[in-house]
Design a protein around this motif. Structure first.
Motif, mmCIF file in Angstrom:
data_model
loop_
_atom_site.group_PDB
_atom_site.id
_atom_site.type_symbol
_atom_site.label_atom_id
_atom_site.label_comp_id
_atom_site.label_asym_id
_atom_site.label_seq_id
_atom_site.Cartn_x
_atom_site.Cartn_y
_atom_site.Cartn_z
ATOM 1 N N GLU A 1 5.473 64.080 27.499
ATOM 2 C CA GLU A 1 5.211 63.949 28.914
ATOM 3 C C GLU A 1 6.484 63.577 29.663
ATOM 4 O OE1 GLU A 1 2.153 61.100 29.413
ATOM 5 O OE2 GLU A 1 0.576 62.332 28.513
ATOM 6 N N ASN A 2 6.484 63.872 30.969
ATOM 7 C CA ASN A 2 7.577 63.480 31.859
ATOM 8 C C ASN A 2 8.937 64.010 31.402
ATOM 9 O OD1 ASN A 2 5.879 61.937 33.599
ATOM 10 N ND2 ASN A 2 5.877 60.310 32.065
ATOM 11 N N LYS B 1 6.217 57.952 37.736
ATOM 12 C CA LYS B 1 6.348 58.661 36.474
ATOM 13 C C LYS B 1 5.583 58.002 35.336
ATOM 14 C CE LYS B 1 8.916 62.351 37.094
ATOM 15 N NZ LYS B 1 8.409 63.695 36.732
ATOM 16 N N TYR B 2 5.701 56.685 35.216
ATOM 17 C CA TYR B 2 5.052 56.001 34.103
ATOM 18 C C TYR B 2 3.544 56.209 34.164
ATOM 19 C CZ TYR B 2 3.854 52.330 30.792
ATOM 20 O OH TYR B 2 3.355 51.639 29.716
ATOM 21 N N PRO C 1 1.719 58.910 36.084
ATOM 22 C CA PRO C 1 2.132 60.072 36.883
ATOM 23 C C PRO C 1 1.371 60.219 38.197
ATOM 24 C CG PRO C 1 1.896 60.678 34.576
ATOM 25 C CD PRO C 1 1.350 59.295 34.713
ATOM 26 N N PHE D 1 10.774 55.948 38.190
ATOM 27 C CA PHE D 1 10.062 56.037 36.918
ATOM 28 C C PHE D 1 8.806 55.173 36.929
ATOM 29 C CE2 PHE D 1 9.231 54.279 32.696
ATOM 30 C CZ PHE D 1 8.950 55.458 32.006
ATOM 31 N N ASN E 1 11.521 68.567 42.212
ATOM 32 C CA ASN E 1 10.715 68.174 41.061
ATOM 33 C C ASN E 1 10.207 69.376 40.277
ATOM 34 O OD1 ASN E 1 10.997 65.459 41.613
ATOM 35 N ND2 ASN E 1 9.090 65.321 42.760
#
Length: 266
Positions: free
Chosen positions: A89-90, A220-221, A223, A216, A231
């Motif tokens: 992921e990410n 992001k952590y 989402p 993040f 992006n």
């Protein structure tokens, strides 16, 4: 420095990828950190910061950096499913780390002796080509200065090495910023450039580091969808999977693998 180290270690300790990675890390990082130290001292000189204060700050920062990096890496390995794979992921695909590992296999496990003697015999001539290009470029700069004013081979080659293994979209914005500050402003607003350019460059670097941490943990952590070109471009092309799906599967070719056939191996 990295390639030379890999070739030397590959000859001295063949068939040992772990040995190559260890010695390469020690030899390359010592030189790399020394260059970074000098660059920071130069920046401090232009920013009118005392040299001893910068040195103390560097020592403290390196100490905490080692501990922080070790903790973060261990946390990532234990808490990010599929890390360093296409399923992560990410975009935690670890392109630099995968490249580092591939180098250990290429130069350590296979070894330069087999590479230069059997797999890629023409590759060894690239060292000679590179050596001969240096005096050629120097001659062009000396005897044709009118046409080579903006031709700097060391900057061109060094710049191309910086972005690999990423694609050009990661650095295209930096090209525009570099042209604006290092050409336009330096030429037309020299006094402003001399006073503020290096301080502004340091502030940009610090801002990127802080914003990366904030972004993040903010989006992001856990989402949160934020759709815009900056992006979405990471999901396009080979890096995002669209190109990966079109790549030829190795099992579909004769013998089930790419490269020289078994009878042609050194």
């Amino acid at each position: 420095m990295g390639v030379i180290t890999e070739v030397i270690i590959g000859y001295l300790r063949p068939n040992s990828g772990l040995c190559l990675m260890t010695l390469k890390s020690l030899s390359y990082q010592v030189d790399n950190q020394a260059e970074s130290f000098i660059a920071d001292q130069k920046l401090a000189h232009y920013a009118k910061i005392p040299q001893r204060s910068v040195f103390r700050g560097q020592l403290i920062a390196v100490f905490f950096q080692c501990l922080t990096a070790l903790c973060v890496i261990n946390w990532q390995i234990n808490n990010i499913p599929g890390i360093c794979t296409d399923e992560a992921e990410n975009h935690f695909t670890c392109p630099k780390d995968v490249n580092f590992y591939s180098s250990s296999v290429f130069w350590g496990v296979i070894g330069p002796r087999r590479i230069f003697s059997g797999l890629y015999p023409i590759l060894k001539w690239c060292f000679l080509i590179g050596f001969l290009l240096a005096p050629l470029c120097a001659a062009l700069k000396r005897y044709f200065p009118k046409y080579t004013t903006h031709f700097e081979p060391s900057l061109i080659i060094g710049g191309m090495l910086q972005y690999a293994p990423y694609n050009l979209s990661y650095l295209t914005g930096g090209l525009y910023a570099s042209y604006a500050f290092m050409h336009y402003l330096k030429k037309h607003h020299a006094r402003w450039w001399e006073k503020y350019n290096y301080v502004l460059a340091a502030s940009f670097s610090s801002a990127v580091a802080f914003s990366a941490i904030i972004i993040f943990f903010a989006v992001k952590y856990h989402p949160k969808p934020i759709s815009w070109w900056g992006n979405d471009v990471l999901d396009l092309g080979v890096e995002g999977g669209e190109g990966q799906q079109t790549l030829l599967n190795a099992t579909s070719v004769a013998g089930g693998y790419f490269g020289p056939r078994k009878g042609d191996l050194p």
